[in-house]
Enzyme design. Structure first.
Site, PDB file in Angstrom:
ATOM      1  N   LYS A  97       0.852  -1.194   0.000  1.00 56.95           N
ATOM      2  CA  LYS A  97       0.000   0.000   0.000  1.00 56.95           C
ATOM      3  C   LYS A  97       0.880   1.233   0.000  1.00 56.95           C
ATOM      4  O   LYS A  97       1.673   1.451   0.915  1.00 56.95           O
ATOM      5  CB  LYS A  97      -0.914  -0.020   1.226  1.00 56.95           C
ATOM      6  N   ASP A 104     -13.301   4.311  10.223  1.00 56.77           N
ATOM      7  CA  ASP A 104     -13.735   4.287   8.815  1.00 56.77           C
ATOM      8  C   ASP A 104     -14.252   2.885   8.507  1.00 56.77           C
ATOM      9  O   ASP A 104     -13.905   2.277   7.502  1.00 56.77           O
ATOM     10  CB  ASP A 104     -12.547   4.643   7.913  1.00 56.77           C
TER      11      ASP A 104
HETATM   12  P1  ADP Z   1      -7.505   3.647   1.342  1.00 56.50           P
HETATM   13  O1  ADP Z   1      -6.923   4.107   2.638  1.00 56.50           O
HETATM   14  O2  ADP Z   1      -6.970   4.433   0.213  1.00 56.50           O
HETATM   15  O3  ADP Z   1      -8.992   3.548   1.387  1.00 56.50           O
HETATM   16  P2  ADP Z   1      -7.402   0.759   1.654  1.00 56.50           P
HETATM   17  O4  ADP Z   1      -6.413   0.242   2.647  1.00 56.50           O
HETATM   18  O5  ADP Z   1      -8.805   0.826   2.111  1.00 56.50           O
HETATM   19  O6  ADP Z   1      -6.909   2.172   1.104  1.00 56.50           O
HETATM   20  O7  ADP Z   1      -7.299  -0.139   0.337  1.00 56.50           O
HETATM   21  C1  ADP Z   1      -8.026   0.177  -0.838  1.00 56.50           C
HETATM   22  C2  ADP Z   1      -8.530  -1.100  -1.486  1.00 56.50           C
HETATM   23  O8  ADP Z   1      -7.446  -1.963  -1.822  1.00 56.50           O
HETATM   24  C3  ADP Z   1      -9.417  -1.916  -0.561  1.00 56.50           C
HETATM   25  O9  ADP Z   1     -10.756  -1.542  -0.650  1.00 56.50           O
HETATM   26  C4  ADP Z   1      -9.184  -3.335  -1.030  1.00 56.50           C
HETATM   27  O10 ADP Z   1     -10.025  -3.638  -2.131  1.00 56.50           O
HETATM   28  C5  ADP Z   1      -7.756  -3.322  -1.527  1.00 56.50           C
HETATM   29  N1  ADP Z   1      -6.849  -3.818  -0.470  1.00 56.50           N
HETATM   30  C6  ADP Z   1      -6.268  -3.100   0.516  1.00 56.50           C
HETATM   31  N2  ADP Z   1      -5.498  -3.862   1.307  1.00 56.50           N
HETATM   32  C7  ADP Z   1      -5.577  -5.111   0.822  1.00 56.50           C
HETATM   33  C8  ADP Z   1      -4.984  -6.376   1.203  1.00 56.50           C
HETATM   34  N3  ADP Z   1      -4.162  -6.495   2.265  1.00 56.50           N
HETATM   35  N4  ADP Z   1      -5.286  -7.456   0.463  1.00 56.50           N
HETATM   36  C9  ADP Z   1      -6.113  -7.360  -0.613  1.00 56.50           C
HETATM   37  N5  ADP Z   1      -6.683  -6.205  -1.010  1.00 56.50           N
HETATM   38  C10 ADP Z   1      -6.432  -5.088  -0.315  1.00 56.50           C
HETATM   39 MG    MG Z   2     -10.176   2.293   2.452  1.00 49.55          MG
END
Ligand code: ADP
Ligand code: MG
Length: 378
Positions: free
Chosen positions: A123, A228
């Site tokens: 991320k 959130d």
């Molecule tokens: P943001 O803070 O930008 O909302 P998120 O952590 O919610 O970021 O991640 C955005 C999207 O990426 C999530 O809705 C999910 O679909 C995907 N995602 C995030 N982390 C993971 C993970 N560990 N494994 C698989 N998909 C993930």
């Molecule tokens: Mg998110």
């Protein structure tokens, strides 16, 4: 958003890395870092920093810009990404790069792989950029925290997310296994399954509803609120059990607005279940019913978050971010002058050089063994 050209990582030499790190350090106090300062703090044995900077500009990892008072170099988004990715590669946390799988509000999510080719999740936090540009337009909102703020904010966000994820994982909450972080990047287990928002039907909404509400209460009893807790940040694994993601905004239940955040998380779940599954329940948790069982909030505060200066708090608050403070900002309380012409004392330059060395050492050192203890058991 430009696609990450990862091939370039292979061409980045240790000297390039040092120069980029020097610019990064310079950006703590300069919107644009004068070339002479980069050269001085990069402290390369054989010089040649200008030539390296020119190459790095060509690859768009740096830009050279004209400022109001002076000209200088700035790390681009790509430059910052590469610093983090290269560091994670040096540490052998990631070995290859795959597809982008998600774009969040404030992040880009990629599949990467470790050295055994196991897919893992990366991320990249993207904070404060658009946001800050707006602020900037409001006319010199903050002379101190300049355009370098996105770098600072993204990094705090990642640090905070990792700290919370680790604390939650250690307490057996259903969250991705945290693997490592560097700058604005968090590396974690890849969750198999999709976000709840894509789920149109579940076997038994009541069971899932209870599971989610219990999680909110369990978090609360540990002293934290997700903040959130919505269908985008709740994923369902292969067995239909929830896995919670996205933690930078988590707050302590001692936060002045804690009850508000708590109620909002609860409301998110209730409204989603009503809308999506036609499920409503009289039963839902109240903030006043929480019973403290753990001090996860305090643990996270202690493990790496220092008190931030009021000054930074104000800025962050303005941007709608709540947090402690990032960890390894060797809080050189002596702020360097924004002014290019200010001559640096040997002491100040030495301090900056030391920061570059410390940062590079950190980027080369395998993290915190205990973090992976839970996998090695397997
Ligand atoms: P943001 O803070 O930008 O909302 P998120 O952590 O919610 O970021 O991640 C955005 C999207 O990426 C999530 O809705 C999910 O679909 C995907 N995602 C995030 N982390 C993971 C993970 N560990 N494994 C698989 N998909 C993930
Ligand atoms: Mg998110």
């Amino acid at each position: 958003m430009g696609k990450l050209d990862v091939a370039i990582l292979r061409y980045l030499t240790a000297e390039d890395f040092r120069v980029l790190t020097a610019v990064e350090m310079g950006m703590k106090n300069h919107e644009l870092v004068p070339g002479s300062l980069v050269a001085s703090i990069a402290n390369l044995r054989h010089g040649g920093v200008y030539k390296l900077m020119k190459e790095l500009c060509k690859h768009r990892l740096l830009t050279y810009e004209r400022g109001k008072q002076y000209d200088g170099y700035r790390l681009t988004n790509a430059g910052y990404d590469y610093l983090a990715l290269k560091a994670l590669a040096n540490r052998k946390v990631i070995a290859s790069f795959g597809n982008q799988i998600g774009v969040g509000k404030e992040s880009n999510i990629y599949i990467v792989a470790d050295e055994e080719q196991n897919p893992i999740c990366l991320k990249l936090h993207r904070l404060g950029r658009t946001c800050f540009r707006n602020v900037k337009d409001k006319r010199d909102y903050h002379a101190h925290r300049n355009r370098a703020s996105w770098l600072y904010l993204s990094r705090i966000s990642a640090t905070k997310e990792f700290a919370y994820m680790k604390a939650l994982y250690d307490r057996d909450f259903p969250v991705p296994r945290p693997i490592d972080f560097n700058r604005h990047c968090v590396v974690m287990e890849l969750v198999r399954g999709g976000p709840l928002t894509r789920v149109t039907a579940v076997d038994d909404p009541e069971v899932l509803y209870d599971e989610l509400m219990n999680l909110i209460v369990r978090l609360g009893n540990c002293g934290v609120i997700h903040g959130d807790f919505n269908e985008f940040n709740i994923m369902l694994d292969e067995n239909g059990h929830p896995i919670i993601i996205d933690f930078p905004q988590m707050v302590s239940t001692s936060h002045p607005n804690a009850e508000l955040y708590f109620d909002r998380d609860v409301r998110c779940v209730r409204e989603f279940f009503k809308k999506r599954f036609g499920y409503e329940s009289e039963l839902y948790p109240r903030f006043s019913e929480l019973e403290r069982e753990d001090r996860l909030d305090a643990d996270v505060e202690c493990s790496g978050y220092k008190r931030s200066s009021q000054h930074d708090r104000d800025l962050l608050q303005e941007l709608g971010i709540e947090l402690g403070e990032e960890s390894d900002e060797s809080s050189s309380e002596e702020e360097f002058s924004q002014d290019h012409d200010a001559s640096y004392s040997t002491h100040e330059l030495d301090a900056l050089r030391e920061q570059v060395d410390a940062s590079i050492l950190n980027d080369e050192t395998k993290p915190i063994g205990e973090l992976i203890s839970k996998t090695t058991e397997l």
